[in-house]
Design a protein around this motif. Structure first.
Motif, PDB file in Angstrom:
ATOM      1  N   LEU A   1      55.095  19.048  46.107  1.00  0.00           N
ATOM      2  CA  LEU A   1      54.665  18.392  44.862  1.00  0.00           C
ATOM      3  C   LEU A   1      53.565  17.369  45.099  1.00  0.00           C
ATOM      4  N   VAL A   2      53.346  17.011  46.369  1.00  0.00           N
ATOM      5  CA  VAL A   2      52.292  16.048  46.674  1.00  0.00           C
ATOM      6  C   VAL A   2      50.932  16.691  46.381  1.00  0.00           C
ATOM      7  N   GLY A   3      50.121  16.027  45.595  1.00  0.00           N
ATOM      8  CA  GLY A   3      48.812  16.560  45.242  1.00  0.00           C
ATOM      9  C   GLY A   3      48.848  17.583  44.118  1.00  0.00           C
ATOM     10  N   PHE A   4      50.027  17.734  43.479  1.00  0.00           N
ATOM     11  CA  PHE A   4      50.151  18.685  42.376  1.00  0.00           C
ATOM     12  C   PHE A   4      49.287  18.230  41.201  1.00  0.00           C
ATOM     13  N   ASP A   5      48.445  19.114  40.705  1.00  0.00           N
ATOM     14  CA  ASP A   5      47.553  18.792  39.586  1.00  0.00           C
ATOM     15  C   ASP A   5      48.292  19.009  38.264  1.00  0.00           C
ATOM     16  N   ARG A   6      48.753  17.934  37.653  1.00  0.00           N
ATOM     17  CA  ARG A   6      49.552  18.044  36.434  1.00  0.00           C
ATOM     18  C   ARG A   6      48.706  18.362  35.195  1.00  0.00           C
ATOM     19  N   SER A   7      47.392  18.338  35.341  1.00  0.00           N
ATOM     20  CA  SER A   7      46.550  18.670  34.183  1.00  0.00           C
ATOM     21  C   SER A   7      46.775  20.121  33.746  1.00  0.00           C
ATOM     22  N   ILE A   8      47.190  20.984  34.675  1.00  0.00           N
ATOM     23  CA  ILE A   8      47.465  22.383  34.317  1.00  0.00           C
ATOM     24  C   ILE A   8      48.667  22.443  33.375  1.00  0.00           C
ATOM     25  N   GLU A   9      49.713  21.676  33.724  1.00  0.00           N
ATOM     26  CA  GLU A   9      50.886  21.634  32.850  1.00  0.00           C
ATOM     27  C   GLU A   9      50.532  21.039  31.492  1.00  0.00           C
ATOM     28  N   GLN A  10      49.734  19.963  31.509  1.00  0.00           N
ATOM     29  CA  GLN A  10      49.367  19.304  30.254  1.00  0.00           C
ATOM     30  C   GLN A  10      48.570  20.245  29.369  1.00  0.00           C
ATOM     31  N   ALA A  11      47.699  21.049  29.964  1.00  0.00           N
ATOM     32  CA  ALA A  11      46.908  22.009  29.195  1.00  0.00           C
ATOM     33  C   ALA A  11      47.808  23.044  28.528  1.00  0.00           C
ATOM     34  N   ALA A  12      48.819  23.510  29.284  1.00  0.00           N
ATOM     35  CA  ALA A  12      49.746  24.495  28.721  1.00  0.00           C
ATOM     36  C   ALA A  12      50.555  23.891  27.581  1.00  0.00           C
ATOM     37  N   LEU A  13      50.981  22.627  27.727  1.00  0.00           N
ATOM     38  CA  LEU A  13      51.731  21.966  26.660  1.00  0.00           C
ATOM     39  C   LEU A  13      50.865  21.781  25.416  1.00  0.00           C
ATOM     40  N   ASN A  14      49.605  21.437  25.631  1.00  0.00           N
ATOM     41  CA  ASN A  14      48.693  21.255  24.495  1.00  0.00           C
ATOM     42  C   ASN A  14      48.446  22.566  23.757  1.00  0.00           C
TER      43      ASN A  14
ATOM     44  N   VAL B   1      56.664  26.152  30.611  1.00  0.00           N
ATOM     45  CA  VAL B   1      55.719  25.540  31.554  1.00  0.00           C
ATOM     46  C   VAL B   1      56.327  25.466  32.947  1.00  0.00           C
ATOM     47  N   PHE B   2      57.619  25.116  33.003  1.00  0.00           N
ATOM     48  CA  PHE B   2      58.266  24.990  34.310  1.00  0.00           C
ATOM     49  C   PHE B   2      58.343  26.338  35.036  1.00  0.00           C
ATOM     50  N   PHE B   3      58.821  27.370  34.309  1.00  0.00           N
ATOM     51  CA  PHE B   3      59.046  28.654  34.972  1.00  0.00           C
ATOM     52  C   PHE B   3      57.759  29.457  35.196  1.00  0.00           C
ATOM     53  N   GLN B   4      56.741  29.226  34.369  1.00  0.00           N
ATOM     54  CA  GLN B   4      55.536  30.042  34.490  1.00  0.00           C
ATOM     55  C   GLN B   4      54.370  29.320  35.169  1.00  0.00           C
ATOM     56  N   ILE B   5      54.474  27.989  35.289  1.00  0.00           N
ATOM     57  CA  ILE B   5      53.375  27.243  35.929  1.00  0.00           C
ATOM     58  C   ILE B   5      53.862  26.425  37.115  1.00  0.00           C
ATOM     59  N   THR B   6      54.827  25.515  36.859  1.00  0.00           N
ATOM     60  CA  THR B   6      55.264  24.600  37.916  1.00  0.00           C
ATOM     61  C   THR B   6      55.933  25.352  39.068  1.00  0.00           C
ATOM     62  N   LEU B   7      56.928  26.170  38.738  1.00  0.00           N
ATOM     63  CA  LEU B   7      57.696  26.847  39.787  1.00  0.00           C
ATOM     64  C   LEU B   7      56.839  27.785  40.633  1.00  0.00           C
ATOM     65  N   PRO B   8      55.959  28.604  40.055  1.00  0.00           N
ATOM     66  CA  PRO B   8      55.106  29.451  40.912  1.00  0.00           C
ATOM     67  C   PRO B   8      54.220  28.642  41.860  1.00  0.00           C
ATOM     68  N   ILE B   9      53.774  27.446  41.424  1.00  0.00           N
ATOM     69  CA  ILE B   9      52.890  26.648  42.283  1.00  0.00           C
ATOM     70  C   ILE B   9      53.646  26.037  43.460  1.00  0.00           C
ATOM     71  N   ILE B  10      54.892  25.611  43.228  1.00  0.00           N
ATOM     72  CA  ILE B  10      55.662  24.968  44.304  1.00  0.00           C
ATOM     73  C   ILE B  10      56.636  25.940  44.972  1.00  0.00           C
ATOM     74  N   LYS B  11      56.457  27.254  44.757  1.00  0.00           N
ATOM     75  CA  LYS B  11      57.439  28.216  45.255  1.00  0.00           C
ATOM     76  C   LYS B  11      57.559  28.208  46.778  1.00  0.00           C
ATOM     77  N   SER B  12      56.485  27.886  47.499  1.00  0.00           N
ATOM     78  CA  SER B  12      56.575  27.874  48.959  1.00  0.00           C
ATOM     79  C   SER B  12      57.590  26.843  49.433  1.00  0.00           C
ATOM     80  N   GLY B  13      57.524  25.628  48.863  1.00  0.00           N
ATOM     81  CA  GLY B  13      58.485  24.600  49.236  1.00  0.00           C
ATOM     82  C   GLY B  13      59.895  24.951  48.804  1.00  0.00           C
ATOM     83  N   VAL B  14      60.029  25.558  47.622  1.00  0.00           N
ATOM     84  CA  VAL B  14      61.354  25.936  47.125  1.00  0.00           C
ATOM     85  C   VAL B  14      61.976  27.010  48.015  1.00  0.00           C
TER      86      VAL B  14
END
Length: 266
Positions: A155-168, A176-189
């Motif tokens: 999550l360090v350096g995660f660009d939250r503007s992508i999530e904000q754009a999807a919410l807008n 947003v969590f399942f289609q944007i956040t989770l795929p981006i952090i899937k390596s750590g998960v």
């Protein structure tokens, strides 16, 4: 010549490290093929007898199945808890945040024996008998810190503007969590889930305090067997565990790539 010498020395040190890491595995694999009635290295002759004799010891297969179920359940629940807790720790500010982070990481600092005794006393107090559920609950406490550290790193350096754009654009928080956040952090998960699975599957110290005669994990079964027997059946069981791990890593490499799984980058 002066520039090449450090490179040769570096390669030599790397070779020594590889030998140091792989030597125990090679010793176990070859010792399982010996024809003698006891564990010896190098093996005297080659045979698969000790693998076929495992058929006469179904208790090992039962323990292997139990360890796999417990490790699988632990990995799923720990990954879910660790991922959500990491999001809260990284993105939210609340009272007692530092204390909660230290509390979650405390199982990494407490000796396993002390933790096992504490679990035994707690389970006795609430009346929870030895069972797969008791093992899973204990292993969740052990493995959540590993998951959190890996997910927090992703999550360090995660660009939250992508999530904000999807919410807008009208997407809901769950989408947003399942289609944007989770795929981006899937390596750590995924890396956290693997660490949780391996930690649970290999745990001996804590499991010794929780198991019973009917609920025995594979590490505990091997430990108790070696107290009275020292034949190559132990090395054959250990070899199967090693091969199981190698197959798991090959599958991960085939599907995702080991480098991606253990990297904070995607």
């Amino acid at each position: 010549m002066s520039r090449k010498l450090p490179k040769y020395f570096f390669n030599f040190v790397c070779l020594l490290v590889y030998i140091f890491l792989l030597a125990p595995i090679v010793v176990v694999l070859l010792s399982s093929l010996t024809t003698t009635e006891y564990i010896v290295f190098p093996p005297e002759g080659l045979t698969l007898r000790w693998y076929t004799e495992l058929i006469e010891h179904p208790e090992f297969m039962q323990s292997f199945t139990l360890s796999t179920i417990v490790a699988f359940g632990t990995a799923i629940i720990s990954t879910a808890i660790g991922t959500l807790a990491s999001l809260a720790v990284v993105r939210r500010q609340f009272k007692g945040k530092t204390a909660i982070v230290q509390l979650v990481g405390s199982p990494l600092l407490i000796p396993s024996v002390v933790f096992g005794v504490a679990l035994l006393q707690f389970y006795s107090w609430i009346g929870l008998a030895a069972s797969p559920l008791a093992l899973i609950l204990g292993h969740i406490i052990l493995t959540v810190p590993f998951v959190m550290r890996l997910v927090v790193a992703s999550l360090v350096g995660f660009d939250r503007s992508i999530e904000q754009a999807a919410l807008n654009l009208g997407a809901g928080p769950m989408k947003v969590f399942f289609q944007i956040t989770l795929p981006i952090i899937k390596s750590g998960v995924i890396a956290g889930a693997i660490f949780a699975f391996i930690t649970s599957f290999d745990d001996l110290t804590v499991a010794l305090f929780i198991v019973s005669t009917d609920v025995v994990t594979l590490p505990v079964r091997i430990y108790t067997y070696m107290q009275y027997q020292y034949d190559p059946i132990i090395t054959s069981v250990s070899s199967i565990m090693i091969l199981f791990t190698i197959v798991l890593m090959l599958v991960i490499e085939r599907v995702l790539g080991v480098g991606k799984v253990f990297s904070s980058k995607n």
